[in-house]
Design a protein around this motif. Structure first.
Motif, mmCIF file in Angstrom:
data_model
loop_
_atom_site.group_PDB
_atom_site.id
_atom_site.type_symbol
_atom_site.label_atom_id
_atom_site.label_comp_id
_atom_site.label_asym_id
_atom_site.label_seq_id
_atom_site.Cartn_x
_atom_site.Cartn_y
_atom_site.Cartn_z
ATOM 1 N N LEU A 136 36.963 29.456 18.948
ATOM 2 C CA LEU A 136 36.604 29.776 20.331
ATOM 3 C C LEU A 136 35.337 28.997 20.687
ATOM 4 O O LEU A 136 35.403 27.816 20.970
ATOM 5 N N PHE A 137 34.172 29.655 20.620
ATOM 6 C CA PHE A 137 32.919 28.989 20.983
ATOM 7 C C PHE A 137 31.888 29.055 19.863
ATOM 8 O O PHE A 137 30.682 28.986 20.123
ATOM 9 N N GLY A 138 32.348 29.186 18.639
ATOM 10 C CA GLY A 138 31.433 29.211 17.509
ATOM 11 C C GLY A 138 30.441 30.352 17.619
ATOM 12 O O GLY A 138 30.798 31.482 17.980
ATOM 13 N N VAL A 139 29.168 30.056 17.340
ATOM 14 C CA VAL A 139 28.139 31.098 17.371
ATOM 15 C C VAL A 139 27.906 31.638 18.773
ATOM 16 O O VAL A 139 27.296 32.697 18.950
ATOM 17 N N TRP A 140 28.396 30.922 19.791
ATOM 18 C CA TRP A 140 28.213 31.359 21.181
ATOM 19 C C TRP A 140 29.402 32.164 21.695
ATOM 20 O O TRP A 140 29.474 32.470 22.886
ATOM 21 N N THR A 141 30.331 32.535 20.821
ATOM 22 C CA THR A 141 31.558 33.190 21.283
ATOM 23 C C THR A 141 31.276 34.483 22.037
ATOM 24 O O THR A 141 31.792 34.698 23.143
ATOM 25 N N VAL A 142 30.474 35.366 21.466
ATOM 26 C CA VAL A 142 30.204 36.640 22.141
ATOM 27 C C VAL A 142 29.420 36.440 23.440
ATOM 28 O O VAL A 142 29.781 37.025 24.475
ATOM 29 N N PRO A 143 28.356 35.615 23.479
ATOM 30 C CA PRO A 143 27.692 35.385 24.767
ATOM 31 C C PRO A 143 28.604 34.796 25.836
ATOM 32 O O PRO A 143 28.454 35.105 27.024
ATOM 33 N N VAL A 144 29.567 33.953 25.430
ATOM 34 C CA VAL A 144 30.412 33.273 26.417
ATOM 35 C C VAL A 144 31.566 34.149 26.883
ATOM 36 O O VAL A 144 31.925 34.152 28.061
ATOM 37 N N ILE A 145 32.188 34.917 25.965
ATOM 38 C CA ILE A 145 33.340 35.745 26.354
ATOM 39 C C ILE A 145 33.217 37.161 25.796
ATOM 40 O O ILE A 145 34.222 37.766 25.407
ATOM 41 N N GLY A 146 31.994 37.708 25.810
ATOM 42 C CA GLY A 146 31.849 39.050 25.264
ATOM 43 C C GLY A 146 30.765 39.892 25.894
ATOM 44 O O GLY A 146 30.573 41.032 25.487
ATOM 45 N N GLU A 147 30.061 39.373 26.901
ATOM 46 C CA GLU A 147 28.975 40.127 27.520
ATOM 47 C C GLU A 147 29.284 40.415 28.997
ATOM 48 O O GLU A 147 30.263 39.918 29.543
ATOM 49 N N ASN A 148 28.425 41.215 29.608
ATOM 50 C CA ASN A 148 28.511 41.484 31.040
ATOM 51 C C ASN A 148 27.754 40.437 31.837
ATOM 52 O O ASN A 148 26.697 39.959 31.415
ATOM 53 N N ALA A 149 28.281 40.086 32.996
ATOM 54 C CA ALA A 149 27.568 39.247 33.967
ATOM 55 C C ALA A 149 28.147 39.581 35.341
ATOM 56 O O ALA A 149 29.069 38.922 35.821
ATOM 57 N N ARG A 150 27.591 40.599 35.957
ATOM 58 C CA ARG A 150 28.109 41.080 37.242
ATOM 59 C C ARG A 150 27.149 40.669 38.365
ATOM 60 O O ARG A 150 25.935 40.780 38.238
ATOM 61 N N ASN A 151 27.720 40.218 39.465
ATOM 62 C CA ASN A 151 26.878 39.729 40.554
ATOM 63 C C ASN A 151 27.621 39.791 41.878
ATOM 64 O O ASN A 151 28.853 39.932 41.908
ATOM 65 N N ARG A 152 26.868 39.659 42.954
ATOM 66 C CA ARG A 152 27.446 39.668 44.297
ATOM 67 C C ARG A 152 26.893 38.494 45.105
ATOM 68 O O ARG A 152 25.683 38.301 45.189
ATOM 69 N N ALA A 153 27.807 37.740 45.711
ATOM 70 C CA ALA A 153 27.437 36.575 46.527
ATOM 71 C C ALA A 153 27.204 37.018 47.973
ATOM 72 O O ALA A 153 27.878 36.566 48.900
ATOM 73 N N ASN A 154 26.226 37.866 48.166
ATOM 74 C CA ASN A 154 25.960 38.393 49.504
ATOM 75 C C ASN A 154 25.523 37.297 50.474
ATOM 76 O O ASN A 154 25.869 37.331 51.663
ATOM 77 N N ARG A 155 24.780 36.328 49.977
ATOM 78 C CA ARG A 155 24.251 35.301 50.875
ATOM 79 C C ARG A 155 25.356 34.381 51.389
ATOM 80 O O ARG A 155 25.380 34.049 52.580
ATOM 81 N N LEU A 156 26.260 33.960 50.519
ATOM 82 C CA LEU A 156 27.367 33.118 50.981
ATOM 83 C C LEU A 156 28.212 33.853 52.013
ATOM 84 O O LEU A 156 28.609 33.282 53.027
ATOM 85 N N ARG A 157 28.507 35.118 51.746
ATOM 86 C CA ARG A 157 29.340 35.879 52.687
ATOM 87 C C ARG A 157 28.640 36.046 54.031
ATOM 88 O O ARG A 157 29.280 35.984 55.081
ATOM 89 N N ALA A 158 27.338 36.232 54.000
ATOM 90 C CA ALA A 158 26.587 36.357 55.257
ATOM 91 C C ALA A 158 26.618 35.062 56.058
ATOM 92 O O ALA A 158 26.495 35.092 57.293
ATOM 93 N N LEU A 159 26.830 33.936 55.366
ATOM 94 C CA LEU A 159 26.917 32.638 56.042
ATOM 95 C C LEU A 159 28.342 32.314 56.491
ATOM 96 O O LEU A 159 28.596 31.230 57.024
ATOM 97 N N GLY A 160 29.284 33.232 56.268
ATOM 98 C CA GLY A 160 30.650 33.044 56.737
ATOM 99 C C GLY A 160 31.627 32.537 55.698
ATOM 100 O O GLY A 160 32.811 32.350 56.002
ATOM 101 N N TRP A 161 31.175 32.313 54.471
ATOM 102 C CA TRP A 161 32.055 31.833 53.401
ATOM 103 C C TRP A 161 33.004 32.937 52.967
ATOM 104 O O TRP A 161 32.609 34.104 52.860
ATOM 105 N N LYS A 162 34.258 32.576 52.748
ATOM 106 C CA LYS A 162 35.255 33.526 52.255
ATOM 107 C C LYS A 162 36.135 32.842 51.212
ATOM 108 O O LYS A 162 36.532 31.689 51.405
ATOM 109 N N PRO A 163 36.449 33.525 50.105
ATOM 110 C CA PRO A 163 37.375 32.941 49.128
ATOM 111 C C PRO A 163 38.769 32.833 49.710
ATOM 112 O O PRO A 163 39.217 33.708 50.450
ATOM 113 N N GLN A 164 39.474 31.728 49.360
ATOM 114 C CA GLN A 164 40.787 31.459 49.939
ATOM 115 C C GLN A 164 41.878 31.208 48.888
ATOM 116 O O GLN A 164 43.055 31.204 49.225
ATOM 117 N N GLU A 165 41.501 30.966 47.643
ATOM 118 C CA GLU A 165 42.446 30.474 46.652
ATOM 119 C C GLU A 165 43.181 31.596 45.920
ATOM 120 O O GLU A 165 42.929 32.768 46.141
#
Length: 342
Positions: A282-311
């Motif tokens: 997988l990712f060697g010694v970085w396996t858990v950091p890359v596919i094993g931890e939390n990283a939750r976030n919100r793109a509030n600024r992009l949405r406020a500028l009118g950006w919307k996901p389309q794909e």
């Protein structure tokens, strides 16, 4: 500054080619840093000018940045000298009374925790609350470079407009059938070892973004920086870019297992924890950091500028676009060796 200024783009790869396409569509004059001579012709055919060099050719980068109204770095979040060379070029412009827009690519590895996959965190970072991002540890992934950029940003003050984009898990089929890193690596692992696996306990959660939606996010950030005052841009350097999808790594492995089982590539779709002795695939010694931890976030600024996901959503894209490409790959897969989350 004109909305169609000159652009210096570093990293015409998975993210960069998508951004390049949109820049050219909108009429920007783009110069791209090219490592390999064979890539030059294809980029110039698209309409980009090119200069030859790697991220370690600091004089080349500094001079190109000094000649551009806009610089966008999408090559890697973990190469310290290249953004410093860009900022040296921006300094040169500032001394001659010219302002610059600079968009740097970091990543959501910066906000990972030490959950080891044990739980889904309740901590959700929001880019309209920059103080929460400023509070992350100085030794977090990508953070040392981000902090160096922020220090130079403060010194430049209103002589430059500088923002940092932090993408989450990126998925989707990019230009030239390019693929991302995390889910494709998990998929290749499953094909090789006969089961879909996750690192740690698989409960931790990341946000997701399709590469084409991400590229549109860069353009939204660019247009915001073009239209706003330097004083306003200085208020907050951060932009997240997520499409509202959040999944645990166990769920990702489950969907990979289902798709590969449907394709006849594995017998049992049930996901399993990957034993540490197989992390090298997988990712060697970085396996858990890359596919094993939390990283939750919100793109509030992009949405406020009118950006919307389309794909397409993550798993629709995985089954319809990405896995068919992976199934045609040749050679023995031995893991992802590059320092993706160093």
């Amino acid at each position: 500054m004109s909305g169609k200024g000159s652009v210096f783009l570093l990293g015409p790869g998975f993210i960069g080619l998508e951004v390049l396409s949109l820049l050219l569509q909108e009429g920007y004059q783009v110069t791209t840093l090219v490592r390999r001579e064979e890539a030059r012709a294809s980029l110039e055919k698209l309409g980009s000018k090119t200069i030859t060099g790697s991220l370690d050719d600091l004089d080349v980068i500094r001079n190109a940045a000094a000649a551009a109204d806009i610089v966008i770095h999408t090559a890697t979040a973990d190469h310290a000298p290249s953004p410093m060379a860009i900022l040296d070029g921006i300094d040169e412009r500032a001394k001659s009374g010219k302002n610059t827009i600079y968009i740097h690519t970091s990543g959501c590895s910066a906000i990972t925790d030490d959950s080891g996959g044990e739980f889904a965190s309740n901590t959700i970072y929001q880019d309209d609350k920059p103080e929460t991002i400023d509070s992350i540890a100085d030794n977090a992934p990508h953070r040392a470079i981000d902090l160096a950029i922020l220090k130079r940003r403060k010194n430049l003050d209103t002589k430059a407009k500088i923002s940092i984009v932090l993408p989450p898990l990126i998925y989707g089929k990019g230009k030239e059938n390019r693929l991302s890193i995390q889910l494709p690596t998990m998929t290749r692992f499953a094909i090789k070892h006969g089961f879909a696996g996750y690192a740690g306990k698989g409960k931790s959660v990341w946000g997701h973004i399709h590469v084409a939606d991400l590229a549109r996010g860069y353009m939204t950030v660019l247009h915001y920086m073009e239209s706003e005052s330097a004083e306003k841009v200085l208020e907050n350097p951060y932009f997240f870019a997520e499409n509202g999808e959040e999944y645990s790594w166990e769920r990702c492995a489950q969907e990979i297992g289902k798709a590969l089982h449907k394709a006849g590539k594995i017998q049992d779709p049930t996901p399993k924890e990957v034993p540490p002795e197989l992390y090298s695939y997988l990712f060697g010694v970085w396996t858990v950091p890359v596919i094993g931890e939390n990283a939750r976030n919100r793109a509030n600024r992009l949405r406020a500028l009118g950006w919307k996901p389309q794909e397409k959503s993550t798993f629709e894209s995985l089954e319809k676009d990405e896995i068919p490409i992976i199934l045609f790959e040749k050679g023995d897969f031995k893991g992802y060796a590059a320092p993706v989350a160093s």
